[in-house]
Scaffold this motif. Sequence first.
Motif, PDB file in Angstrom:
ATOM      1  N   GLU A  50      12.030   5.721  28.152  1.00 39.28           N
ATOM      2  CA  GLU A  50      12.703   4.809  29.087  1.00 39.28           C
ATOM      3  C   GLU A  50      13.463   4.008  28.012  1.00 39.28           C
ATOM      4  O   GLU A  50      14.793   3.724  28.091  1.00 39.28           O
ATOM      5  CB  GLU A  50      11.647   3.566  29.472  1.00 39.28           C
ATOM      6  CG  GLU A  50      12.060   2.218  29.951  1.00 39.28           C
ATOM      7  CD  GLU A  50      13.363   2.107  31.017  1.00 39.28           C
ATOM      8  OE1 GLU A  50      13.266   2.926  32.063  1.00 39.28           O
ATOM      9  OE2 GLU A  50      13.763   0.886  31.130  1.00 39.28           O
ATOM     10  N   ALA A  51      13.015   3.507  26.749  1.00 36.80           N
ATOM     11  CA  ALA A  51      13.814   2.680  25.835  1.00 36.80           C
ATOM     12  C   ALA A  51      14.814   3.458  25.211  1.00 36.80           C
ATOM     13  O   ALA A  51      16.088   3.124  24.788  1.00 36.80           O
ATOM     14  CB  ALA A  51      12.664   2.029  24.756  1.00 36.80           C
ATOM     15  N   MET A  52      14.744   4.655  25.026  1.00 29.58           N
ATOM     16  CA  MET A  52      15.739   5.545  24.434  1.00 29.58           C
ATOM     17  C   MET A  52      16.643   6.242  25.337  1.00 29.58           C
ATOM     18  O   MET A  52      17.628   6.675  24.683  1.00 29.58           O
ATOM     19  CB  MET A  52      15.032   6.775  23.468  1.00 29.58           C
ATOM     20  CG  MET A  52      14.129   6.346  22.394  1.00 29.58           C
ATOM     21  SD  MET A  52      14.684   5.438  20.932  1.00 29.58           S
ATOM     22  CE  MET A  52      15.834   6.615  20.055  1.00 29.58           C
ATOM     23  N   LYS A  53      16.278   6.403  26.660  1.00 26.78           N
ATOM     24  CA  LYS A  53      17.276   6.987  27.573  1.00 26.78           C
ATOM     25  C   LYS A  53      17.387   6.197  28.772  1.00 26.78           C
ATOM     26  O   LYS A  53      18.743   5.794  28.805  1.00 26.78           O
ATOM     27  CB  LYS A  53      16.701   8.322  27.723  1.00 26.78           C
ATOM     28  CG  LYS A  53      17.738   9.287  28.563  1.00 26.78           C
ATOM     29  CD  LYS A  53      17.064   9.739  30.010  1.00 26.78           C
ATOM     30  CE  LYS A  53      17.820  10.311  30.808  1.00 26.78           C
ATOM     31  NZ  LYS A  53      17.280  10.442  32.322  1.00 26.78           N
ATOM     32  N   ASP A  54      16.406   6.037  29.517  1.00 22.17           N
ATOM     33  CA  ASP A  54      16.798   5.346  30.811  1.00 22.17           C
ATOM     34  C   ASP A  54      17.665   4.309  30.721  1.00 22.17           C
ATOM     35  O   ASP A  54      18.508   3.838  31.715  1.00 22.17           O
ATOM     36  CB  ASP A  54      15.609   5.350  31.622  1.00 22.17           C
ATOM     37  CG  ASP A  54      14.921   6.817  31.752  1.00 22.17           C
ATOM     38  OD1 ASP A  54      15.450   7.593  32.275  1.00 22.17           O
ATOM     39  OD2 ASP A  54      13.785   6.948  31.400  1.00 22.17           O
ATOM     40  N   PHE A 246      14.359  -6.887  14.695  1.00 24.65           N
ATOM     41  CA  PHE A 246      14.163  -5.649  13.863  1.00 24.65           C
ATOM     42  C   PHE A 246      13.604  -4.480  15.408  1.00 24.65           C
ATOM     43  O   PHE A 246      12.368  -4.563  15.420  1.00 24.65           O
ATOM     44  CB  PHE A 246      13.151  -5.529  12.939  1.00 24.65           C
ATOM     45  CG  PHE A 246      12.897  -4.249  12.188  1.00 24.65           C
ATOM     46  CD1 PHE A 246      13.636  -3.090  12.547  1.00 24.65           C
ATOM     47  CD2 PHE A 246      11.808  -3.747  11.339  1.00 24.65           C
ATOM     48  CE1 PHE A 246      13.637  -1.774  11.719  1.00 24.65           C
ATOM     49  CE2 PHE A 246      11.464  -2.528  10.740  1.00 24.65           C
ATOM     50  CZ  PHE A 246      12.500  -1.611  11.194  1.00 24.65           C
ATOM     51  N   PRO A 247      14.575  -4.148  15.924  1.00 24.43           N
ATOM     52  CA  PRO A 247      14.235  -3.164  17.197  1.00 24.43           C
ATOM     53  C   PRO A 247      13.847  -1.875  16.281  1.00 24.43           C
ATOM     54  O   PRO A 247      14.852  -1.013  16.021  1.00 24.43           O
ATOM     55  CB  PRO A 247      15.576  -2.963  17.836  1.00 24.43           C
ATOM     56  CG  PRO A 247      16.550  -4.060  17.270  1.00 24.43           C
ATOM     57  CD  PRO A 247      16.125  -4.113  16.112  1.00 24.43           C
ATOM     58  N   ILE A 248      12.614  -1.434  16.458  1.00 20.26           N
ATOM     59  CA  ILE A 248      12.071  -0.321  15.644  1.00 20.26           C
ATOM     60  C   ILE A 248      12.297   0.927  16.429  1.00 20.26           C
ATOM     61  O   ILE A 248      11.750   1.243  17.426  1.00 20.26           O
ATOM     62  CB  ILE A 248      10.765  -0.786  14.960  1.00 20.26           C
ATOM     63  CG1 ILE A 248      10.274   0.333  14.175  1.00 20.26           C
ATOM     64  CG2 ILE A 248       9.688  -0.680  16.113  1.00 20.26           C
ATOM     65  CD1 ILE A 248       9.308  -0.090  13.227  1.00 20.26           C
ATOM     66  N   VAL A 273      10.547  -5.419  17.602  1.00 19.68           N
ATOM     67  CA  VAL A 273      10.592  -5.360  18.956  1.00 19.68           C
ATOM     68  C   VAL A 273      10.855  -3.777  19.411  1.00 19.68           C
ATOM     69  O   VAL A 273      11.197  -3.002  18.536  1.00 19.68           O
ATOM     70  CB  VAL A 273      11.790  -6.031  19.970  1.00 19.68           C
ATOM     71  CG1 VAL A 273      11.238  -7.794  19.878  1.00 19.68           C
ATOM     72  CG2 VAL A 273      13.234  -5.745  19.086  1.00 19.68           C
ATOM     73  N   GLU A 274      10.482  -3.220  20.654  1.00 18.10           N
ATOM     74  CA  GLU A 274      10.816  -1.841  20.899  1.00 18.10           C
ATOM     75  C   GLU A 274      12.394  -1.856  20.824  1.00 18.10           C
ATOM     76  O   GLU A 274      13.043  -2.773  21.035  1.00 18.10           O
ATOM     77  CB  GLU A 274      10.563  -1.900  22.289  1.00 18.10           C
ATOM     78  CG  GLU A 274       8.917  -1.660  22.578  1.00 18.10           C
ATOM     79  CD  GLU A 274       8.242  -0.395  21.790  1.00 18.10           C
ATOM     80  OE1 GLU A 274       8.772   0.568  21.843  1.00 18.10           O
ATOM     81  OE2 GLU A 274       7.426  -0.863  20.832  1.00 18.10           O
ATOM     82  N   PRO A 275      12.876  -0.717  20.846  1.00 23.93           N
ATOM     83  CA  PRO A 275      14.215  -0.127  20.973  1.00 23.93           C
ATOM     84  C   PRO A 275      15.101  -1.146  22.057  1.00 23.93           C
ATOM     85  O   PRO A 275      14.377  -1.162  23.213  1.00 23.93           O
ATOM     86  CB  PRO A 275      14.375   1.221  21.071  1.00 23.93           C
ATOM     87  CG  PRO A 275      13.303   1.841  20.535  1.00 23.93           C
ATOM     88  CD  PRO A 275      12.241   0.829  20.722  1.00 23.93           C
ATOM     89  N   LEU A 276      16.050  -1.655  21.720  1.00 25.56           N
ATOM     90  CA  LEU A 276      16.510  -2.552  22.631  1.00 25.56           C
ATOM     91  C   LEU A 276      17.800  -1.737  23.655  1.00 25.56           C
ATOM     92  O   LEU A 276      18.348  -0.824  23.165  1.00 25.56           O
ATOM     93  CB  LEU A 276      17.527  -3.746  22.020  1.00 25.56           C
ATOM     94  CG  LEU A 276      16.647  -4.804  21.349  1.00 25.56           C
ATOM     95  CD1 LEU A 276      17.344  -5.691  20.456  1.00 25.56           C
ATOM     96  CD2 LEU A 276      15.674  -5.661  22.481  1.00 25.56           C
ATOM     97  N   GLY A 277      18.008  -2.338  24.947  1.00 22.55           N
ATOM     98  CA  GLY A 277      19.002  -1.844  25.597  1.00 22.55           C
ATOM     99  C   GLY A 277      20.406  -1.908  24.788  1.00 22.55           C
ATOM    100  O   GLY A 277      20.440  -2.862  24.099  1.00 22.55           O
TER     101      GLY A 277
END
Length: 381
Positions: A50-54, A246-248, A273-277
Motif C-alpha cells: 500500500e505504502a510503496m505502490k497503491d 524519517f519515512p523509512i 514513519v512508514e513511507p509517506l504518500g
Amino acid sequence: MKRSNGRIRILCVVGARPNFMKIAPLMRAFRSAPARFDARLLHTGQHYDEAMKDAFFRQLRIPEPDIDLGVGSGTHAVQTAEIMRLFEPILDQLAPDIVLVVGDVNSTIACALVATKKDIAVVHVEAGLRSGDRRMPEEINRVLTDQISNLLFTTEAEGANNLLREGIAPEKIHFVGNVMIDTLIANRADAVPAEETLTSINGFQGDVSGFGVLTLHRPSNVDDPAVLRRLLTTLTGIAERLPLVFPIHPRTRIRVKEAGLSSLLDRPHIGLVEPLGYLQLLGLMSKARLVLTDSGGLQEETTALGVPCITLRENTERPITVEQGTNTIVGTDPVKIQASFDEVMANGGKAGRIPELWDGSAAERIAQVISDWMDSQAKAA
Ligand code: UD1
C-alpha cells in the motif's frame, strides 16, 4: 493491442516507487490524445505494498494497470528473470508498436531487453544519467537500457554527452526536460500541508518552524551494519539540532532491525514513519529547512522546490542538481555531513535555480517526439 489505423500502440511499464511519478504525466499525455495513442499500463509488481505502490496510484491518479505481473521481491537475478519470463507472453499477446520504460530500476532493463529481442521499439524516459559508479545496480540498468533503446529522452543537457560517448546515435537522443518535475508542478497545490503531517507523528518534537526530512535506502548505505550505524549515529546527532522526519523504506527498516540499531531511532527528535504518500512528502519537503537523502528523485525535487539537499552518497547521476540546483554531495563521512549541515544552518544553503525545461511540459514534448518518430518510421518503411 488491436491494430487500428494511425494509432500508436504503446505499452508503458512501471515497477517501483520512483517510476510512478514519472509515468503519471505520460499516461495523461497519451490518453488525452486517444486518436493518436492507444496507451496501456503494465506494472511488474516489483513494489507492491500500500505504502510503496497503491498510495501513489491513488494520489497521482494513475490509471489502474491493465496488466500486473505481480513479481514481488527477490534477488536481482530472480526479480529480473521473473519479470522477463512473465513479460514475454504479454508482448506476444498485445504486440505493441512501442514499449516505454522509465528510470533505472530492475523492471526498466528487464522489459527493455525482452522488447528489443522481439524487435519492438524501446523508448527510455530519463536516459543518459550516469553516476560513473558501476557498483550501483541502477547504473548497470541505465547503461544497458540506453544501449538497446530506439528513442532516448534526457532530463538534462549533459545526458546527451554521456550517451554520445557510449556510441549512441545523436538522432535517437531528445532533450525534453523532466517528467518527475511535471508531476511536482501538477500536484504542488494539492500537497498535504506540512503541519498536518508533522502533528500526526506521535511524540515527534519538531514543528513547521524548524524540521528536516531524511530518507535512506541505497544498499551501499544500509546493507553494511557498520556503515548504517555510523550514518545513523551522525544523523541522530544532527536531529538534536534540527528534528528530522524519517519515512523509512522497507529495506532500511529490515536492516536497522537486523543490525540491532532500532533504539538509535527511538527518540523524540526523530519522526520515524512508514513511507509517506507523494502529497505528504511534497508538503513536508516544501517547508523543510533541508533534506538529507540518498535518493535520486529527491535531489531533483528539492532543486525544483528551492530547498537545500544534502546527498549522502559519494556521487550523483544528476549533476545539474549540484551545478544549478540546491544539492550538495557529501557522501557518508560524519565530518563532511556535519560540516555541510552546519553550513546550511548558518547560511540557508544554496539558492539554486530551476534547470532548463523543468517546466511541467516534458510529457507533452515526449508524446510529440514519439508521434513524429512513428510518422518518419512509417515513411521510411
Ligand atoms: C528499488 C530500486 C531503486 C529505487 C528504489 C526506490 C532497483 C535495482 N532498485 O530499490 O533504484 O531507488 O526501488 O524504492 O530496482 N519491499 C517491501 N514492499 C514493497 C517493495 C519492497 O516491503 O512494496 C521490501 C522487500 O523486503 C524487498 C526490499 O524492500 O526485498 C527491497 O525492494 P527492491 O525492489 O528489491 O529494491 P529497492 O531497495 O526498493
